[in-house]
Design an enzyme around this catalytic site. Structure first.
Site, PDB file in Angstrom:
ATOM      1  N   ASP A  23      32.809  41.739  40.167  1.00  0.00           N
ATOM      2  CA  ASP A  23      34.014  41.014  40.542  1.00  0.00           C
ATOM      3  C   ASP A  23      33.633  39.552  40.788  1.00  0.00           C
ATOM      4  O   ASP A  23      32.448  39.238  40.962  1.00  0.00           O
ATOM      5  CB  ASP A  23      34.599  41.664  41.803  1.00  0.00           C
ATOM      6  CG  ASP A  23      35.768  40.901  42.378  1.00  0.00           C
ATOM      7  OD1 ASP A  23      36.647  40.478  41.607  1.00  0.00           O
ATOM      8  OD2 ASP A  23      35.800  40.719  43.612  1.00  0.00           O
ATOM      9  N   ASP A 200      35.085  43.489  46.322  1.00  0.00           N
ATOM     10  CA  ASP A 200      35.386  43.331  47.749  1.00  0.00           C
ATOM     11  C   ASP A 200      36.807  43.695  48.139  1.00  0.00           C
ATOM     12  O   ASP A 200      37.112  43.837  49.325  1.00  0.00           O
ATOM     13  CB  ASP A 200      35.174  41.862  48.156  1.00  0.00           C
ATOM     14  CG  ASP A 200      36.279  40.966  47.621  1.00  0.00           C
ATOM     15  OD1 ASP A 200      36.956  40.307  48.433  1.00  0.00           O
ATOM     16  OD2 ASP A 200      36.480  40.929  46.393  1.00  0.00           O
TER      17      ASP A 200
END
Length: 253
Positions: A23, A200
């Site tokens: 990510d 996250d």
């Protein structure tokens, strides 16, 4: 389905057979008040180059941002997925697949525009095939933003809203980060490797689910419930680990 939990194992030792999926926001960079305000570690291009070499090119970015934006911010072109999988680039020099749903997204963006124009603290981020309404700078307007997004998508088909960290994003409902990782794992240089995905946010949970089903490694950055198996406290600590992985793989390569 894997259960959600608040904790996780320490980060694992690197393996040369990994396929690494990363990510961007909140993973490779700290979150910022606006998407353009993020700061990328100056060492990141070198670290990513080391990871690409050590993993035979099997390193990809899987982001909610467009790939063009991630390319610009990282300073290096990676395979990967942008806009939660609406863009797919199977290798570094491949063309980005355009989304088919861009027309409906443009209509949603036009409905939300008056709300954002009336309050400069709100940000409307248009992406290929998706649109995001950020209220990070005006958290007290969350309820209004939710109502506006609900009204904007009413009557559309095949579109759903992702609830992120002070952001609401409208996108086609059949596409997510798990969908992107599944697609990339079917092509070289990712095919046949063990997938490793780090993220996250709630939007990363689809990716965690797919990677766990593939018997891979899932890493959650920061606090919060997650189905990820491993946990690291901060972006800084995760980047330090990536540097270590690149170094170890270089030494064993």
């Amino acid at each position: 389905m894997d259960s959600m939990k608040e904790d996780g194992l320490p980060l694992p030792a690197p393996q040369p057979g990994w396929a690494l999926f990363l990510d961007f926001d909140g993973t490779l960079t700290e979150l910022a008040p606006s998407p353009d305000a993020v700061v990328v570690d100056p060492a990141m291009p070198q670290v990513l180059a080391g990871l690409l070499e050590g993993l035979g090119g099997a390193v990809a970015v899987v982001s909610g941002r467009s790939l063009a934006e991630v390319d610009r911010l990282l300073g290096v072109v990676l395979p990967g997925a942008g806009v939660h999988g609406l863009e797919l680039r199977t290798h570094r020099d491949a063309e980005i697949r355009p989304p088919a749903e861009a027309e409906g997204i443009a209509v949603i963006a036009s409905v939300l525009t008056p709300l954002v124009e009336a309050d400069p603290r709100l940000i409307l981020e248009t992406k290929p095939g998706a649109v995001a309404l950020h209220y990070r700078r005006a958290p007290e307007r969350e309820k209004e933003c939710r109502a506006a997004m609900k009204a904007a998508v009413a009557g559309t088909t095949g579109i759903h809203v992702i609830d992120g960290k002070m952001v609401l994003e409208a996108k086609p409902d059949h596409v997510n980060k798990g969908y992107a990782i599944e697609n990339l794992m079917q092509v070289p240089p990712f095919a046949g490797r063990v997938p490793v995905f780090a993220g996250d946010d709630r939007t990363d949970e689809d990716g965690f689910g797919v990677v766990r089903a593939l018997k891979g490694v899932t890493i959650k950055i920061g606090p919060g419930l997650s189905r990820a198996e491993y946990r690291v406290a901060s972006v800084e600590a995760f980047i330090d680990w990536l540097k270590e992985v690149a170094s170890v793989l270089s030494d064993t390569g």
